[in-house]
Design a protein around this motif. Structure first.
Motif, PDB file in Angstrom:
ATOM      1  N   ASN A 189      -7.645  -0.948  -3.481  1.00 15.85           N
ATOM      2  CA  ASN A 189      -6.850  -1.398  -4.619  1.00 15.85           C
ATOM      3  C   ASN A 189      -7.223  -0.647  -5.889  1.00 15.85           C
ATOM      4  N   ARG A 190      -8.502  -0.656  -6.191  1.00 17.40           N
ATOM      5  CA  ARG A 190      -8.959   0.006  -7.411  1.00 17.40           C
ATOM      6  C   ARG A 190      -8.768   1.515  -7.326  1.00 17.40           C
ATOM      7  N   HIS A 204      -4.943   2.190  -8.021  1.00 18.27           N
ATOM      8  CA  HIS A 204      -4.495   1.929  -9.388  1.00 18.27           C
ATOM      9  C   HIS A 204      -5.235   2.781 -10.414  1.00 18.27           C
ATOM     10  N   PHE A 252      -7.314  -8.382  -7.597  1.00 15.36           N
ATOM     11  CA  PHE A 252      -5.913  -7.971  -7.530  1.00 15.36           C
ATOM     12  C   PHE A 252      -5.060  -9.007  -6.797  1.00 15.36           C
TER      13      PHE A 252
END
Length: 224
Positions: free
Chosen positions: A157-158, A161, A198
């Protein structure tokens, strides 16, 4: 820490310098003021602890004086004169309080000294930050920016993004310049940290995602 490094040539032309928060004038001034506030707060704490130490020392001295003069107002909770054993016990108790107060002064002084050392280091770090040339930002992404917590699946996720955030910062760099790009990158970093794991209430529907962070993160995250 900041989510970037700015590589630049030193003013004297002797080598490359890596800048952190000091690369941006507004952030540099804000950090300087923060150091000053923290130092003043610790000075206040030290003065408070010194006053408590002095008060404890006065209590010990006053009790010793009253004991030496065989004062009749040295009474126990029942209102009866203290025995010699009770007097010694109370004096020992007051001495313990005095020692604790003295130790707290040492601790407070240590905190202040450490903060002043950090402030001195910061003042040295920012010297000449305005005289560098050929500044080029470096925007870490993924694990290089934030250490993931694997059970939450934050790595992917990180990574995804923050990579798009870096792309957006480069776009801002091209259209508005270095300083706005650094601020934009800083805002996105704070948003990612605030997003936590998230959850669905922190990100928008994937079909609308673009490099622009306002199309990916929920608007409430920008208000944190």
């Amino acid at each position: 820490l900041t989510p970037w490094r700015v590589l630049s040539l030193r003013a004297d032309g002797k080598g490359i310098r890596a800048l952190d928060r000091e690369a941006h004038p507004t952030l540099r001034d804000a950090n300087t003021r923060w150091h000053e506030r923290e130092a003043e707060s610790l000075r206040d704490l030290l003065r408070e602890k010194q006053a408590a130490k002095e008060a404890a020392a006065k209590q010990v001295a006053a009790f010793k004086e009253a004991w030496a003069k065989k004062a009749e107002d040295l009474l126990n909770e029942a209102g009866e004169p203290l025995s010699e054993q009770e007097k010694q016990g109370h004096l020992d108790y007051l001495k313990v309080l005095e020692e604790q107060a003295a130790a707290q002064v040492v601790t407070a002084q240590g905190k202040l000294d450490a903060r002043l050392d950090q402030r001195k280091e910061w003042m040295t770090q920012q010297e000449g930050a305005d005289q560098v040339t050929e500044a080029v930002p470096v925007f870490p992404v993924g694990d290089a920016l934030l250490e993931p917590f694997w059970p939450q699946g934050l790595g992917s996720n990180r990574g995804f993004h923050t990579a798009l955030d870096a792309v957006w910062a480069m776009r801002v760099l091209a259209t508005d310049g270095l300083m706005p790009a650094l601020l934009e990158r800083g805002i996105c970093y704070d948003v990612v940290v605030g997003a936590g794991a998230f959850a669905t209430n922190n990100v928008q529907a994937g079909a609308n995602w673009t490099a622009d962070p306002v199309h990916r993160y929920h608007g409430d995250l920008f208000k944190m």
